[in-house]
Scaffold this motif. Structure first.
Motif, mmCIF file in Angstrom:
data_model
loop_
_atom_site.group_PDB
_atom_site.id
_atom_site.type_symbol
_atom_site.label_atom_id
_atom_site.label_comp_id
_atom_site.label_asym_id
_atom_site.label_seq_id
_atom_site.Cartn_x
_atom_site.Cartn_y
_atom_site.Cartn_z
ATOM 1 N N ALA A 42 0.828 -1.205 0.000
ATOM 2 C CA ALA A 42 0.000 0.000 0.000
ATOM 3 C C ALA A 42 0.865 1.258 0.000
ATOM 4 O O ALA A 42 0.617 2.206 -0.754
ATOM 5 N N LEU A 51 1.673 10.233 -3.840
ATOM 6 C CA LEU A 51 0.735 10.723 -2.830
ATOM 7 C C LEU A 51 1.345 10.653 -1.439
ATOM 8 O O LEU A 51 2.282 9.896 -1.197
ATOM 9 N N ARG A 54 -2.890 11.060 3.909
ATOM 10 C CA ARG A 54 -3.744 12.227 4.077
ATOM 11 C C ARG A 54 -3.811 12.686 5.532
ATOM 12 O O ARG A 54 -3.730 13.879 5.811
ATOM 13 N N ARG A 55 -3.957 11.769 6.462
ATOM 14 C CA ARG A 55 -4.095 12.128 7.876
ATOM 15 C C ARG A 55 -3.193 11.241 8.747
ATOM 16 O O ARG A 55 -3.656 10.306 9.390
ATOM 17 N N GLU A 152 -4.333 1.168 1.140
ATOM 18 C CA GLU A 152 -3.813 2.263 0.309
ATOM 19 C C GLU A 152 -4.865 3.367 0.151
ATOM 20 O O GLU A 152 -4.555 4.561 0.248
ATOM 21 N N MET A 153 -6.112 2.964 -0.060
ATOM 22 C CA MET A 153 -7.213 3.925 -0.204
ATOM 23 C C MET A 153 -7.336 4.808 1.040
ATOM 24 O O MET A 153 -7.465 6.029 0.943
ATOM 25 N N ALA A 156 -4.455 7.195 1.469
ATOM 26 C CA ALA A 156 -4.497 8.289 0.487
ATOM 27 C C ALA A 156 -5.661 9.241 0.714
ATOM 28 O O ALA A 156 -5.547 10.439 0.463
ATOM 29 N N THR A 157 -6.794 8.717 1.170
ATOM 30 C CA THR A 157 -8.026 9.541 1.173
ATOM 31 C C THR A 157 -8.723 9.633 2.526
ATOM 32 O O THR A 157 -9.651 10.407 2.685
ATOM 33 N N GLN A 158 -8.333 8.796 3.479
ATOM 34 C CA GLN A 158 -8.992 8.684 4.790
ATOM 35 C C GLN A 158 -10.444 8.225 4.646
ATOM 36 O O GLN A 158 -11.266 8.381 5.547
ATOM 37 N N CYS A 159 -10.772 7.627 3.492
ATOM 38 C CA CYS A 159 -12.141 7.179 3.228
ATOM 39 C C CYS A 159 -12.131 5.789 2.590
ATOM 40 O O CYS A 159 -11.107 5.322 2.105
#
Lengths: 467, 190
Positions: A42, A51, A54-55, A152-153, A156-159
């Protein structure tokens, strides 16, 4: 606002970022726990895409699966495992992710340290690249395991993109009797509904027997929700939950604590909320349980007889015959007295302080049977310290058990701690799949009390005779 | 991900129920930091003797399974752990689809994200495939398969995933485009 909602529905609604027709919803993740095994690919994906995490402040890493549990002052002999652990350290440094590594005082199995550090809190969404993430549901969190693409998702996105699950209520009435533990409760449930009885649903555990459990026992119950095929398992928070959390390192404090408490008290299933499915279990009737086969639903009361292939529906006959052949267990005979060569006490299911206390209550003043190798592996450095301080480690050593450093160890058997081929282990872990604890290993899942009783006896024994 | 293209193939049969991810790829092979190199370890404990020799009685070694890109399995395939190494291993072994009565939830998601199609079929369709001669073939498209007798059987597929597979859409890119909504949520809710 008027419709009665389940706890799961409430948490789902609270975390919806985007919801469009014909698409999975975009759901926000409050806490992302990371370990060495399911994260390297990831982080590699992030690098390839250019990337960042994100958080990072919602991301916490530790090292648990591949780490040896013997002398930690020595270098790791398995170079592949060592490389994976080094990779996690590098990834955490490069991406600014906090890492609780060995020697930090906070290292441990990811599902043990999240709660004990107060990272896991009611109302949160919690994910980890590990199917036993449901453990954190004990706090009234929505917690579930994800694969590496989803790791990984979230990095990258916290979602995550998610479809809403169905609701299933598990009501356990009455109260567990002496010698019967949370592990026996969850094994009894899985034996009842099957390894796919929870498929497509989130389980909410309710009822007097669940309310009476302490937090560590609730974690044991939620932990094995995945063994019933459920997406997650959860228990609405109450004073037991709040008392456990108060004063933990990452729990809110001062005014923030009061505010959190007010919010957490609303995390309940409304009266009249409807469940897609319900199952009721009589808590008073649960006996100490033990598995005899190669999936966690193949479990019986410790005093019971192993089923015979002729007793089960035709569709299950071949699977049962295969399982018994693999296990070297005779059908239609009592499981009591079945010889045991290895005992493992630990894991994210039963590696907390109360589990070690239970095992020590049997081993105190007794000796491990000469034919049994017994490993006791604390779930975290914190659990290990506490067990040393109150003399549990001495009890284990004096009894002839091996007292180890924290990690997943023999539950997943990828760190060198293995059950030898053909040997039978009574294990407090969560999976009795073929080869799970090492090639050719035969696993009987049970509670820490039952595991300790087997260690002393050299065979499957009823823990209540050791009280 | 490359866009999905319909295909036809002979299929391998592994008709056990509840094949867990520890069977698909035993944990001792998870120490890698790569997605590659897992195919030769797929089903390792069923496929090889202790000394590493192939076990001739393992169903995937049946001559009819040679070249199969579809695996026919029993119910609840892929139950157990969340390891994405399971679909990685199956893909590297040459499989592009698994047909079973049902799947473990996490495995199904992991498979889709890697372009390995999890195809859930009812008992009748499963029996038709299991009972067909060893050299029978199955045609695979998004939402429909063609059985050995030429009949078509539909299977459920999430419309979102159907679109992703057909268009080769990258899920993370798709969510990154919603960064504004995520930031709004973080502002409002936290």
């Amino acid at each position: 606002m008027t419709q009665a909602r389940t706890l799961y529905d409430r948490l789902w609604d609270d975390h919806l970022v985007v919801e469009r027709p014909d698409e999975p919803a975009l759901v926000y993740i409050d806490l992302h726990l990371v370990h060495e095994v399911t994260s390297p690919q990831a982080f590699e994906g992030l690098r390839r895409r250019g990337l960042l995490v994100r958080r990072p402040n919602r991301t916490v890493a530790t090292i648990d699966h591949a780490i040896p549990t013997h002398d930690r002052s020595l270098p790791i002999a398995d170079r592949v495992a060592a490389g994976q652990i080094e990779q996690l350290k590098r990834n955490c440094t490069d991406f600014g992710v906090p890492l609780h590594g060995p020697g930090s005082g906070r290292q441990g199995i990811v599902h043990v340290i999240g709660p004990e550090l107060g990272l896991t809190q009611p109302g949160m969404t919690v994910v980890c690249g590990d199917s036993h993430t449901a453990t954190h549901g004990a706090f009234g969190a929505l917690a579930f395991g994800i694969g590496t693409s989803e790791v990984e998702m979230v990095l990258a996105t916290q979602c995550l993109l998610q479809r809403r699950s169905k609701n299933q209520r598990v009501e356990v009435t009455g109260r567990l009797r002496d010698g019967v533990t949370a592990k026996d409760l969850i094994l009894a449930l899985i034996a009842r509904i099957g390894v796919d009885g929870g498929a497509g649903t989130v389980l909410e555990y309710t009822g007097s027997a669940v309310r009476a459990l302490d937090m560590e026992a609730r974690m044991t119950v939620c932990n094995m929700s995945i063994e019933a095929g459920a997406r997650a398992g959860m228990i609405a928070p109450d004073d037991t939950t709040f008392q456990y959390l108060h004063g933990r390192p990452f729990a809110p404090s001062g005014r923030a604590w009061d505010e959190a408490l007010e919010r957490w008290r609303t995390l309940v299933t409304d009266d009249g909320a409807s469940f897609d499915r319900s199952v009721e279990i009589d808590g008073d009737a649960i006996e100490p349980m033990i598995t005899f086969g190669t999936n966690p639903a193949q479990a019986i009361a410790i005093g019971g007889r192993v089923p015979s292939p002729t007793d089960v529906p035709a569709a299950d006959r071949e699977a049962l015959t295969k399982a018994l052949a693999y296990m070297g267990i005779e059908p239609a005979r009592p499981i009591l007295g079945h010889p045991v060569q290895t005992v493992f006490i630990g894991s994210c299911t039963n590696g907390r302080l109360s589990d070690l206390r239970a095992a020590a209550s049997v081993l105190r003043g007794r000796k491990v049977h000469p034919g049994v190798r017994t490993l006791v592996v604390p779930g975290s450095e914190d659990v290990g310290r506490a067990a040393e301080a109150e003399g549990l480690a001495d009890i284990f050593r004096t009894a002839g058990a091996e007292w180890r450093a924290p990690g997943c160890s023999m539950c997943i058997a990828m760190n060198g701690d293995e059950v030898r081929p053909g040997e039978t282990a009574v294990s407090t872990s969560n999976r009795n799949f073929e080869g799970r604890q090492g090639r050719g290993s035969r696993t009987l899942l049970a509670s820490p009390l039952t595991a300790a009783a087997a260690a002393v006896t050299g065979a499957v024994a009823d823990p209540r005779t050791f009280a | 991900m490359t866009p999905f293209i319909a295909f036809e193939s002979v299929y391998a049969r592994l008709l056990r129920s509840h094949i867990d991810t520890d069977q698909i790829i035993p944990a001792r092979f998870l120490k890698t930091t790569s997605r590659e190199g897992l195919g030769r370890h797929a089903f390792a404990d069923w496929r090889y003797e202790e000394g590493g020799q192939l076990r001739p009685d393992f169903p995937l070694h049946h001559p009819s399974a040679r070249g199969a890109t579809v695996l026919l399995a029993g119910e609840n395939f892929g139950c157990g752990s969340s390891r994405e190494h399971a679909p990685w291993a199956l893909l590297e072994m040459g499989f592009r689809a698994v047909i079973a009565p049902s799947f473990g939830d996490i495995f199904r998601q992991n498979a889709l994200k890697n372009g390995l199609l999890p195809i859930a079929v009812d008992a009748g369709v499963h029996a038709a495939l299991a009972d067909a001669p060893p050299d029978a073939t199955v045609g695979v498209d998004l939402g429909v398969i063609r059985l050995p007798d030429g009949q078509r059987a539909f299977y459920p597929i999430d419309p979102f995933w159907k679109a992703c597979l057909a268009g080769g859409i990258d899920e993370i890119e798709y969510v990154l485009r919603q960064a504004e909504a995520i930031a709004d949520f973080e502002q409002g809710a936290r």
